[in-house]
Design a protein around this motif. Structure first.
Motif, PDB file in Angstrom:
ATOM      1  N   VAL A   1      26.262  33.459  40.597  1.00 30.35           N
ATOM      2  CA  VAL A   1      26.457  32.095  40.095  1.00 30.35           C
ATOM      3  C   VAL A   1      26.726  32.201  38.596  1.00 30.35           C
ATOM      4  O   VAL A   1      25.903  32.739  37.847  1.00 30.35           O
ATOM      5  N   VAL A   2      27.869  31.703  38.168  1.00 28.08           N
ATOM      6  CA  VAL A   2      28.321  31.843  36.781  1.00 28.08           C
ATOM      7  C   VAL A   2      28.151  30.511  36.059  1.00 28.08           C
ATOM      8  O   VAL A   2      28.531  29.458  36.576  1.00 28.08           O
ATOM      9  N   LEU A   3      27.592  30.563  34.863  1.00 27.52           N
ATOM     10  CA  LEU A   3      27.337  29.371  34.064  1.00 27.52           C
ATOM     11  C   LEU A   3      28.406  29.210  32.991  1.00 27.52           C
ATOM     12  O   LEU A   3      28.595  30.091  32.141  1.00 27.52           O
ATOM     13  N   THR A   4      29.132  28.089  33.032  1.00 20.37           N
ATOM     14  CA  THR A   4      30.171  27.774  32.049  1.00 20.37           C
ATOM     15  C   THR A   4      29.919  26.381  31.480  1.00 20.37           C
ATOM     16  O   THR A   4      29.040  25.649  31.950  1.00 20.37           O
ATOM     17  N   SER A   5      30.707  26.012  30.489  1.00 16.07           N
ATOM     18  CA  SER A   5      30.642  24.666  29.926  1.00 16.07           C
ATOM     19  C   SER A   5      31.826  23.842  30.413  1.00 16.07           C
ATOM     20  O   SER A   5      32.959  24.326  30.427  1.00 16.07           O
ATOM     21  N   ARG A   6      31.573  22.608  30.785  1.00 16.04           N
ATOM     22  CA  ARG A   6      32.653  21.729  31.244  1.00 16.04           C
ATOM     23  C   ARG A   6      33.475  21.173  30.089  1.00 16.04           C
ATOM     24  O   ARG A   6      34.493  20.512  30.306  1.00 16.04           O
TER      25      ARG A   6
ATOM     26  N   ALA B   1      35.967  23.855  25.500  1.00 16.77           N
ATOM     27  CA  ALA B   1      36.006  24.680  24.294  1.00 16.77           C
ATOM     28  C   ALA B   1      34.576  24.924  23.845  1.00 16.77           C
ATOM     29  O   ALA B   1      33.687  24.112  24.105  1.00 16.77           O
ATOM     30  N   GLY B   2      34.367  26.044  23.177  1.00 19.56           N
ATOM     31  CA  GLY B   2      33.020  26.397  22.767  1.00 19.56           C
ATOM     32  C   GLY B   2      32.346  27.291  23.793  1.00 19.56           C
ATOM     33  O   GLY B   2      32.882  27.566  24.863  1.00 19.56           O
ATOM     34  N   SER B   3      31.144  27.733  23.456  1.00 19.48           N
ATOM     35  CA  SER B   3      30.455  28.742  24.255  1.00 19.48           C
ATOM     36  C   SER B   3      29.212  28.203  24.931  1.00 19.48           C
ATOM     37  O   SER B   3      28.548  27.290  24.418  1.00 19.48           O
TER      38      SER B   3
ATOM     39  N   ALA C   1      29.076  32.934  31.141  1.00 13.85           N
ATOM     40  CA  ALA C   1      30.527  33.109  30.981  1.00 13.85           C
ATOM     41  C   ALA C   1      30.975  32.980  29.536  1.00 13.85           C
ATOM     42  O   ALA C   1      32.170  33.069  29.254  1.00 13.85           O
ATOM     43  N   GLY C   2      30.066  32.735  28.609  1.00 13.27           N
ATOM     44  CA  GLY C   2      30.432  32.641  27.199  1.00 13.27           C
ATOM     45  C   GLY C   2      31.412  31.510  26.945  1.00 13.27           C
ATOM     46  O   GLY C   2      31.154  30.355  27.268  1.00 13.27           O
ATOM     47  N   THR C   3      32.569  31.848  26.380  1.00 11.94           N
ATOM     48  CA  THR C   3      33.577  30.839  26.045  1.00 11.94           C
ATOM     49  C   THR C   3      34.595  30.618  27.161  1.00 11.94           C
ATOM     50  O   THR C   3      35.517  29.825  26.997  1.00 11.94           O
ATOM     51  N   LEU C   4      34.444  31.320  28.265  1.00 14.04           N
ATOM     52  CA  LEU C   4      35.462  31.258  29.310  1.00 14.04           C
ATOM     53  C   LEU C   4      35.441  29.902  30.018  1.00 14.04           C
ATOM     54  O   LEU C   4      34.389  29.413  30.425  1.00 14.04           O
ATOM     55  N   HIS C   5      36.618  29.295  30.157  1.00 17.66           N
ATOM     56  CA  HIS C   5      36.757  28.006  30.817  1.00 17.66           C
ATOM     57  C   HIS C   5      36.357  28.122  32.290  1.00 17.66           C
ATOM     58  O   HIS C   5      36.559  29.173  32.910  1.00 17.66           O
TER      59      HIS C   5
ATOM     60  N   ALA D   1      31.922  42.427  33.408  1.00 16.26           N
ATOM     61  CA  ALA D   1      33.243  41.792  33.300  1.00 16.26           C
ATOM     62  C   ALA D   1      33.150  40.515  32.484  1.00 16.26           C
ATOM     63  O   ALA D   1      34.004  40.244  31.627  1.00 16.26           O
ATOM     64  N   PHE D   2      32.123  39.726  32.708  1.00 21.39           N
ATOM     65  CA  PHE D   2      31.979  38.482  31.957  1.00 21.39           C
ATOM     66  C   PHE D   2      31.581  38.754  30.513  1.00 21.39           C
ATOM     67  O   PHE D   2      32.027  38.047  29.588  1.00 21.39           O
ATOM     68  N   GLU D   3      30.781  39.762  30.292  1.00 20.66           N
ATOM     69  CA  GLU D   3      30.414  40.110  28.903  1.00 20.66           C
ATOM     70  C   GLU D   3      31.647  40.548  28.120  1.00 20.66           C
ATOM     71  O   GLU D   3      31.789  40.217  26.942  1.00 20.66           O
ATOM     72  N   SER D   4      32.559  41.268  28.772  1.00 22.62           N
ATOM     73  CA  SER D   4      33.752  41.745  28.067  1.00 22.62           C
ATOM     74  C   SER D   4      34.734  40.626  27.787  1.00 22.62           C
ATOM     75  O   SER D   4      35.482  40.669  26.802  1.00 22.62           O
ATOM     76  N   GLN D   5      34.766  39.597  28.634  1.00 20.54           N
ATOM     77  CA  GLN D   5      35.693  38.478  28.456  1.00 20.54           C
ATOM     78  C   GLN D   5      35.195  37.481  27.423  1.00 20.54           C
ATOM     79  O   GLN D   5      35.976  36.823  26.753  1.00 20.54           O
ATOM     80  N   SER D   6      33.904  37.339  27.315  1.00 22.03           N
ATOM     81  CA  SER D   6      33.357  36.313  26.441  1.00 22.03           C
ATOM     82  C   SER D   6      32.933  36.867  25.090  1.00 22.03           C
ATOM     83  O   SER D   6      32.870  36.176  24.127  1.00 22.03           O
TER      84      SER D   6
END
Length: 334
Positions: free
Chosen positions: A268-273, A276-278, A301-305, A329-334
């Motif tokens: 389960v990946v946590l992103t922001s709706r 923009a931003g992290s 997911a950091g800044t990833l949409h 993978a998510f650490e490298s993208q964000s």
């Protein structure tokens, strides 16, 4: 007097998937537009497109952008990898804008080559006054032919702006300036027919192809007062889940128990709706905050949409990646 040495022209591929840029009215002019133009038609309609380059046109799909699926893009990525390995100097892809930000990012995940890949399209079909497809195609070809674009992965060129696939989003339903990179900005512009780059992003290792297993991943967005009913269907139907959370990674308190149970069973990946931003890591500590959720197994997911987080998760799941590989993978993208 000896003649000057001849320099070879860059060899470029123009690959069409369909979309608005290739849509015209039926013969007789009655009814709505649909994809009818071929890649050769698109190339032939732009005066001076082949100045200084050698172009080859190819049709890969002939459909609206909304019809494209993951397997279409995986197959396209395999083709791009083969063409890059065979020595092509650059590739331009034309497609519908509905899914352009997602196909560009998925291609960027799967593409292994150094030759530039540039994705473009149009907001106005060729039958409309001020159709933008020819100008976008010309700018994309010029960008794909530029030595400075080599090694930058997949780019999106639209309205003379050059965007990294990692950041680009469609931000308007009809404007010819429909694409932007919130929080980052374009990495360059096409000025007087020449691409000028302001900065670049580091390339990440490609996700290996072919995909070896099926997987289902969806996005569930938090909304005010939502009961989270969709969460109760997730375990039975999904292999992974992306949460498009409030603000910096927050969900209603009523969601937390179910999310913890899901995170113990599927990624389960946590992103922001917000777009923009992290997602934060340790600022808030209330029930349902980012700290609370990350402590219970959700992946940051950091800044990833959210839409792109879904593609990153899906691509790795379809290769059979384990949880440690997913987190990396998510650490490298964000």
């Amino acid at each position: 007097m000896p003649s000057a040495p001849q320099t070879s022209q860059p060899s470029l591929q123009v690959i069409s998937l369909g979309g608005t840029i290739a849509m015209t009215l039926p013969s007789g002019g009655a009814g709505g537009v649909a994809p009818r133009l071929t890649a050769a038609d698109l190339v032939g309609a732009v005066p001076g497109l082949d100045d200084g380059v050698c172009l080859e046109a190819q049709d890969f799909r002939h459909i609206p952008g909304a019809w494209l699926d993951i397997d279409d893009i995986a197959a396209l990525a395999e083709l791009l990898n083969k063409q890059a390995a065979s020595g092509t100097d650059g590739i331009v892809i034309t497609q519908g804008t509905d899914t352009l930000e997602e196909t560009a990012y998925l291609l960027d995940l799967l593409y292994e080559g150094a030759a530039p890949v540039v994705v473009t399209g149009a907001m106005r079909n060729p039958s409309m006054a001020g159709a933008d497809g020819p100008a976008n195609l010309l700018a994309a070809v010029r960008t794909a032919a530029a030595p400075q674009a080599r090694g930058l992965g997949v780019l999106v060129v639209f309205s003379d702006e050059i965007h990294a696939a990692r950041h680009v989003q469609k931000v308007h339903s009809t404007s010819t300036s429909a694409f932007a990179s919130p929080g980052a900005g374009p990495i360059g512009h096409v000025v007087e027919g020449r691409p000028r780059f302001h900065f670049s992003l580091p390339r990440r290792p490609a996700v290996p192809l072919p995909f070896t297993r099926p997987a289902a991943v969806e996005v569930i967005e938090t909304t005010l007062g939502s009961s989270g009913t969709l969460l109760h269907c997730a375990e039975q139907h999904l292999d992974g889940l992306v949460i498009a959370a409030f603000g910096a990674g927050h969900v209603p308190a009523s969601w937390t128990e179910r999310l913890e149970e899901l995170a113990a069973r599927i990624p389960v990946v946590l992103t922001s709706r917000t777009g923009a931003g992290s997602v934060l890591t340790a600022t808030y500590t209330f029930t349902g905050s980012e700290t609370y959720l990350l402590e219970r197994g959700l992946i940051n997911a950091g800044t990833l949409h959210p839409r792109k987080a879904r593609l990153l998760l899906l691509a790795h799941l379809r290769t059979g990646a384990d949880r440690n590989t997913l987190k990396a993978a998510f650490e490298s993208q964000s």
